[in-house]
Design an enzyme around this catalytic site. Sequence first.
Site, PDB file in Angstrom:
ATOM      1  N   THR A  42       0.798  -1.281   0.006  1.00  0.00           N
ATOM      2  CA  THR A  42       0.213  -0.014  -0.080  1.00  0.00           C
ATOM      3  C   THR A  42       0.905   1.232   0.058  1.00  0.00           C
ATOM      4  O   THR A  42       0.529   2.136  -0.551  1.00  0.00           O
ATOM      5  CB  THR A  42      -0.974   0.059   1.163  1.00  0.00           C
ATOM      6  OG1 THR A  42      -1.730  -1.239   1.182  1.00  0.00           O
ATOM      7  CG2 THR A  42      -1.820   1.282   1.320  1.00  0.00           C
ATOM      8  N   GLU A  50       0.698   9.095  -6.278  1.00  0.00           N
ATOM      9  CA  GLU A  50       1.335  10.612  -6.307  1.00  0.00           C
ATOM     10  C   GLU A  50       1.919  10.935  -7.494  1.00  0.00           C
ATOM     11  O   GLU A  50       1.614  12.006  -7.972  1.00  0.00           O
ATOM     12  CB  GLU A  50       1.999  10.805  -4.872  1.00  0.00           C
ATOM     13  CG  GLU A  50       1.488  10.649  -3.736  1.00  0.00           C
ATOM     14  CD  GLU A  50       2.399  11.300  -2.640  1.00  0.00           C
ATOM     15  OE1 GLU A  50       2.650  12.534  -2.588  1.00  0.00           O
ATOM     16  OE2 GLU A  50       2.782  10.564  -1.803  1.00  0.00           O
ATOM     17  N   HIS A  76      -7.465   0.150  -0.795  1.00  0.00           N
ATOM     18  CA  HIS A  76      -6.493  -0.793  -1.630  1.00  0.00           C
ATOM     19  C   HIS A  76      -7.458  -1.984  -1.501  1.00  0.00           C
ATOM     20  O   HIS A  76      -7.548  -2.896  -0.589  1.00  0.00           O
ATOM     21  CB  HIS A  76      -5.206  -1.017  -0.680  1.00  0.00           C
ATOM     22  CG  HIS A  76      -4.232  -1.647  -1.663  1.00  0.00           C
ATOM     23  ND1 HIS A  76      -2.919  -1.682  -1.192  1.00  0.00           N
ATOM     24  CD2 HIS A  76      -4.164  -2.347  -2.975  1.00  0.00           C
ATOM     25  CE1 HIS A  76      -2.229  -2.456  -2.029  1.00  0.00           C
ATOM     26  NE2 HIS A  76      -3.139  -2.826  -2.863  1.00  0.00           N
TER      27      HIS A  76
END
Length: 138
Positions: A42, A50, A76
């Site tokens: 994760t 990002e 996730h």
Amino acid sequence: MRVSLRPGLASRLDYVVPAERTVPHLLPESEYFAALPAVLATGYLVAIVEWTCMRALDGHLDDGEQTLGVHVDLSHQAPTPPGSTLTVHAELGAVEGRQLTFTVRAHDDAATVCEGVHRRAVIDTERFHARLRTRTTD
């Protein structure tokens, strides 16, 4: 910030997951992570999201400006094994002053892996480093 920095900017990133981006490699000094399955971590997923958002901003920031992540709200939902291609889509949904809000989603060949929101702040790089110097000790 340039006038072209407005909602609707988008980016896509296709990322082949290497073994080094799996959970056991996240913090090798942690026996907890080391014992977990070798699927995309994760923490690395957040970094890939990002990266995708930053790519959407190419050419839309003034010289001396950068963005920093300030908020992450991601699911996730599915494991991605090494060798799989993760495809991440990011779209800039709002520009509020220097705050940028992206809607993001990611999938691999088998499933939706991630959905959510990521916010970034536009910074003046030199001013940021000057403030950071006041917080660090030698």
